[in-house]
Design an enzyme around this catalytic site. Structure first.
Site, PDB file in Angstrom:
ATOM      1  N   PRO A  56       1.638  13.609   5.642  1.00 56.91           N
ATOM      2  CA  PRO A  56       1.388  14.560   4.562  1.00 56.91           C
ATOM      3  C   PRO A  56       0.107  14.300   3.774  1.00 56.91           C
ATOM      4  O   PRO A  56      -0.256  13.153   3.520  1.00 56.91           O
ATOM      5  CB  PRO A  56       2.618  14.413   3.660  1.00 56.91           C
ATOM      6  CG  PRO A  56       3.215  13.104   4.021  1.00 56.91           C
ATOM      7  CD  PRO A  56       2.903  12.888   5.465  1.00 56.91           C
ATOM      8  N   ASN A  57      -0.529  15.389   3.424  1.00 55.90           N
ATOM      9  CA  ASN A  57      -1.725  15.426   2.568  1.00 55.90           C
ATOM     10  C   ASN A  57      -3.003  14.982   3.268  1.00 55.90           C
ATOM     11  O   ASN A  57      -4.096  15.118   2.710  1.00 55.90           O
ATOM     12  CB  ASN A  57      -1.520  14.597   1.279  1.00 55.90           C
ATOM     13  CG  ASN A  57      -0.357  15.127   0.452  1.00 55.90           C
ATOM     14  OD1 ASN A  57      -0.339  16.300   0.115  1.00 55.90           O
ATOM     15  ND2 ASN A  57       0.625  14.295   0.168  1.00 55.90           N
ATOM     16  N   ARG A  96      -9.585  15.225  -1.093  1.00 49.96           N
ATOM     17  CA  ARG A  96      -8.437  14.600  -1.751  1.00 49.96           C
ATOM     18  C   ARG A  96      -8.866  13.223  -2.274  1.00 49.96           C
ATOM     19  O   ARG A  96      -9.190  12.332  -1.475  1.00 49.96           O
ATOM     20  CB  ARG A  96      -7.321  14.426  -0.721  1.00 49.96           C
ATOM     21  CG  ARG A  96      -6.165  13.599  -1.211  1.00 49.96           C
ATOM     22  CD  ARG A  96      -5.260  13.170  -0.068  1.00 49.96           C
ATOM     23  NE  ARG A  96      -4.144  12.425  -0.609  1.00 49.96           N
ATOM     24  CZ  ARG A  96      -3.358  11.636   0.104  1.00 49.96           C
ATOM     25  NH1 ARG A  96      -3.574  11.484   1.404  1.00 49.96           N
ATOM     26  NH2 ARG A  96      -2.381  10.998  -0.463  1.00 49.96           N
ATOM     27  N   TYR A 155     -10.150   7.921  -0.769  1.00 51.43           N
ATOM     28  CA  TYR A 155     -10.032   8.214   0.661  1.00 51.43           C
ATOM     29  C   TYR A 155     -11.355   8.574   1.338  1.00 51.43           C
ATOM     30  O   TYR A 155     -11.388   8.761   2.547  1.00 51.43           O
ATOM     31  CB  TYR A 155      -9.011   9.343   0.871  1.00 51.43           C
ATOM     32  CG  TYR A 155      -7.611   8.943   0.439  1.00 51.43           C
ATOM     33  CD1 TYR A 155      -6.913   7.944   1.109  1.00 51.43           C
ATOM     34  CD2 TYR A 155      -6.992   9.556  -0.650  1.00 51.43           C
ATOM     35  CE1 TYR A 155      -5.641   7.561   0.709  1.00 51.43           C
ATOM     36  CE2 TYR A 155      -5.714   9.179  -1.058  1.00 51.43           C
ATOM     37  CZ  TYR A 155      -5.050   8.180  -0.369  1.00 51.43           C
ATOM     38  OH  TYR A 155      -3.786   7.800  -0.765  1.00 51.43           O
ATOM     39  N   ASN A 182      -0.956   7.541  11.203  1.00 54.48           N
ATOM     40  CA  ASN A 182      -1.098   7.342   9.765  1.00 54.48           C
ATOM     41  C   ASN A 182       0.030   8.150   9.137  1.00 54.48           C
ATOM     42  O   ASN A 182      -0.112   9.360   8.948  1.00 54.48           O
ATOM     43  CB  ASN A 182      -2.464   7.805   9.252  1.00 54.48           C
ATOM     44  CG  ASN A 182      -2.605   7.517   7.759  1.00 54.48           C
ATOM     45  OD1 ASN A 182      -1.619   7.210   7.077  1.00 54.48           O
ATOM     46  ND2 ASN A 182      -3.822   7.626   7.239  1.00 54.48           N
ATOM     47  N   ALA A 233       2.357   8.919   3.066  1.00 47.37           N
ATOM     48  CA  ALA A 233       3.428   8.475   2.152  1.00 47.37           C
ATOM     49  C   ALA A 233       4.732   8.187   2.891  1.00 47.37           C
ATOM     50  O   ALA A 233       5.549   7.384   2.415  1.00 47.37           O
ATOM     51  CB  ALA A 233       3.651   9.533   1.083  1.00 47.37           C
ATOM     52  N   HIS A 262       6.144   4.675   3.518  1.00 46.39           N
ATOM     53  CA  HIS A 262       6.869   3.954   2.472  1.00 46.39           C
ATOM     54  C   HIS A 262       8.292   4.456   2.268  1.00 46.39           C
ATOM     55  O   HIS A 262       9.088   3.802   1.613  1.00 46.39           O
ATOM     56  CB  HIS A 262       6.100   4.062   1.146  1.00 46.39           C
ATOM     57  CG  HIS A 262       4.617   3.922   1.300  1.00 46.39           C
ATOM     58  ND1 HIS A 262       4.050   2.796   1.864  1.00 46.39           N
ATOM     59  CD2 HIS A 262       3.585   4.747   1.008  1.00 46.39           C
ATOM     60  CE1 HIS A 262       2.723   2.951   1.894  1.00 46.39           C
ATOM     61  NE2 HIS A 262       2.426   4.128   1.383  1.00 46.39           N
ATOM     62  N   ASP A 304      12.696   5.126  12.697  1.00 46.53           N
ATOM     63  CA  ASP A 304      13.646   5.083  13.807  1.00 46.53           C
ATOM     64  C   ASP A 304      13.093   5.793  15.043  1.00 46.53           C
ATOM     65  O   ASP A 304      13.303   5.337  16.175  1.00 46.53           O
ATOM     66  CB  ASP A 304      14.981   5.713  13.392  1.00 46.53           C
ATOM     67  CG  ASP A 304      15.778   4.821  12.442  1.00 46.53           C
ATOM     68  OD1 ASP A 304      15.368   3.661  12.217  1.00 46.53           O
ATOM     69  OD2 ASP A 304      16.821   5.288  11.926  1.00 46.53           O
ATOM     70  N   GLU A 310      -0.449   1.437  13.631  1.00 45.38           N
ATOM     71  CA  GLU A 310      -0.417   2.179  12.363  1.00 45.38           C
ATOM     72  C   GLU A 310      -1.762   2.039  11.648  1.00 45.38           C
ATOM     73  O   GLU A 310      -2.367   0.960  11.661  1.00 45.38           O
ATOM     74  CB  GLU A 310       0.706   1.635  11.480  1.00 45.38           C
ATOM     75  CG  GLU A 310       0.757   2.285  10.102  1.00 45.38           C
ATOM     76  CD  GLU A 310       2.095   2.092   9.408  1.00 45.38           C
ATOM     77  OE1 GLU A 310       3.136   2.321  10.051  1.00 45.38           O
ATOM     78  OE2 GLU A 310       2.097   1.718   8.225  1.00 45.38           O
ATOM     79  N   HIS A 355      -3.912   2.988   7.949  1.00 42.88           N
ATOM     80  CA  HIS A 355      -4.053   3.527   6.596  1.00 42.88           C
ATOM     81  C   HIS A 355      -5.526   3.433   6.229  1.00 42.88           C
ATOM     82  O   HIS A 355      -6.151   2.386   6.451  1.00 42.88           O
ATOM     83  CB  HIS A 355      -3.221   2.747   5.580  1.00 42.88           C
ATOM     84  CG  HIS A 355      -1.748   2.853   5.829  1.00 42.88           C
ATOM     85  ND1 HIS A 355      -1.022   3.952   5.451  1.00 42.88           N
ATOM     86  CD2 HIS A 355      -0.895   2.023   6.465  1.00 42.88           C
ATOM     87  CE1 HIS A 355       0.240   3.780   5.829  1.00 42.88           C
ATOM     88  NE2 HIS A 355       0.349   2.624   6.452  1.00 42.88           N
ATOM     89  N   ARG A 363      -2.969  -1.687  -3.605  1.00 43.37           N
ATOM     90  CA  ARG A 363      -2.640  -0.531  -4.453  1.00 43.37           C
ATOM     91  C   ARG A 363      -1.276  -0.732  -5.127  1.00 43.37           C
ATOM     92  O   ARG A 363      -0.803  -1.852  -5.236  1.00 43.37           O
ATOM     93  CB  ARG A 363      -2.701   0.732  -3.584  1.00 43.37           C
ATOM     94  CG  ARG A 363      -4.104   0.949  -2.983  1.00 43.37           C
ATOM     95  CD  ARG A 363      -4.183   2.225  -2.199  1.00 43.37           C
ATOM     96  NE  ARG A 363      -3.935   3.393  -3.045  1.00 43.37           N
ATOM     97  CZ  ARG A 363      -3.725   4.616  -2.578  1.00 43.37           C
ATOM     98  NH1 ARG A 363      -3.774   4.832  -1.264  1.00 43.37           N
ATOM     99  NH2 ARG A 363      -3.488   5.618  -3.399  1.00 43.37           N
ATOM    100  N   ARG A 376       3.531   1.026  -2.495  1.00 42.58           N
ATOM    101  CA  ARG A 376       2.840   1.216  -1.205  1.00 42.58           C
ATOM    102  C   ARG A 376       2.817  -0.069  -0.365  1.00 42.58           C
ATOM    103  O   ARG A 376       2.298  -0.081   0.743  1.00 42.58           O
ATOM    104  CB  ARG A 376       1.396   1.679  -1.434  1.00 42.58           C
ATOM    105  CG  ARG A 376       1.279   3.029  -2.091  1.00 42.58           C
ATOM    106  CD  ARG A 376      -0.171   3.460  -2.199  1.00 42.58           C
ATOM    107  NE  ARG A 376      -0.332   4.431  -3.260  1.00 42.58           N
ATOM    108  CZ  ARG A 376      -0.128   5.746  -3.139  1.00 42.58           C
ATOM    109  NH1 ARG A 376       0.200   6.252  -1.973  1.00 42.58           N
ATOM    110  NH2 ARG A 376      -0.281   6.559  -4.169  1.00 42.58           N
TER     111      ARG A 376
HETATM  112  C1  DQA Z   1      -2.444   6.376   3.166  1.00 47.27           C
HETATM  113  C2  DQA Z   1      -1.827   5.432   2.125  1.00 47.27           C
HETATM  114  C3  DQA Z   1      -0.513   5.990   1.600  1.00 47.27           C
HETATM  115  O1  DQA Z   1       0.046   5.124   0.630  1.00 47.27           O
HETATM  116  C4  DQA Z   1      -0.731   7.349   0.953  1.00 47.27           C
HETATM  117  O2  DQA Z   1       0.502   7.907   0.558  1.00 47.27           O
HETATM  118  C5  DQA Z   1      -1.484   8.295   1.834  1.00 47.27           C
HETATM  119  C6  DQA Z   1      -2.603   7.776   2.622  1.00 47.27           C
HETATM  120  C7  DQA Z   1      -3.832   5.882   3.608  1.00 47.27           C
HETATM  121  O3  DQA Z   1      -4.300   6.347   4.648  1.00 47.27           O
HETATM  122  O4  DQA Z   1      -4.467   5.070   2.922  1.00 47.27           O
HETATM  123  O5  DQA Z   1      -1.230   9.480   1.827  1.00 47.27           O
HETATM  124  O6  DQA Z   1      -1.610   6.389   4.318  1.00 47.27           O
END
Ligand code: DQA
Length: 147
Positions: free
Chosen positions: A11-12, A19, A24, A72, A75, A78, A85, A96, A98, A105, A109
């Site tokens: 998400p996002n 953003r 980021y 990635n 959120a 977390h 699963d 993974e 980030h 942070r 997180r």
């Molecule tokens: C993130 C870190 C996460 O805590 C956050 O919710 C994101 C982006 C990162 O790429 O740094 O949406 O995954």
């Protein structure tokens, strides 16, 4: 056929570039996708690049299957036991990513459910983290292929 790596974004991340750029960066998800295709091709891999804001859609994407996964979870790293699963039963190498260093942070997180079922985690390297993840995944997939 070239092995397929699912590069899955939570998400996002569709908003990357505008953003919270101070956190980021200004690189867009489309630019990250282009770079992933290029790096994957150099290593004989094909990339299936996706983003969703929906937890279940991310689970569905994992269940569709791939030869390796870069994720990635944003959120959902977390919060989502469901995504954790799904990854745990994928049976393929997982890295993974980030963009930010989640350990530097907020405390909420610092835990990633999905990291616990991933082979490696790259955080804090910005958009470059995706390339590093693909390089490592290529290595892991090569080992599996030879094994
Ligand atoms: C993130 C870190 C996460 O805590 C956050 O919710 C994101 C982006 C990162 O790429 O740094 O949406 O995954």
């Amino acid at each position: 056929m070239r092995p397929t790596v699912l590069v899955l974004n939570g998400p996002n991340l569709n908003l990357l570039g505008r953003r919270e750029p101070e956190l980021y960066g200004t690189v867009t998800l489309a630019e990250i996708e282009a770079r992933c295709h290029a790096v994957a091709a150099e290593h004989g891999l094909r990339v299936d690049f996706r983003q969703s804001n929906h937890e279940g859609a991310l689970v569905d994407a994992v269940q569709e299957g791939a030869d390796g996964i870069v994720i990635n979870p944003a959120a959902y790293a977390h919060t989502s036991v469901a995504l954790r699963d799904a990854l745990a039963t994928a049976g393929v190498p997982i890295v993974e990513v980030h963009l930010t260093n989640i350990h530097r942070r907020e405390a909420f997180r610092h835990t990633s459910h999905s990291a616990a079922v991933s082979d490696a985690v790259i955080c804090g390297a910005g958009a470059h983290g995706y390339e590093l993840a693909l390089l490592h995944l290529a290595e892991l997939m090569g080992e599996e292929g030879r094994g």
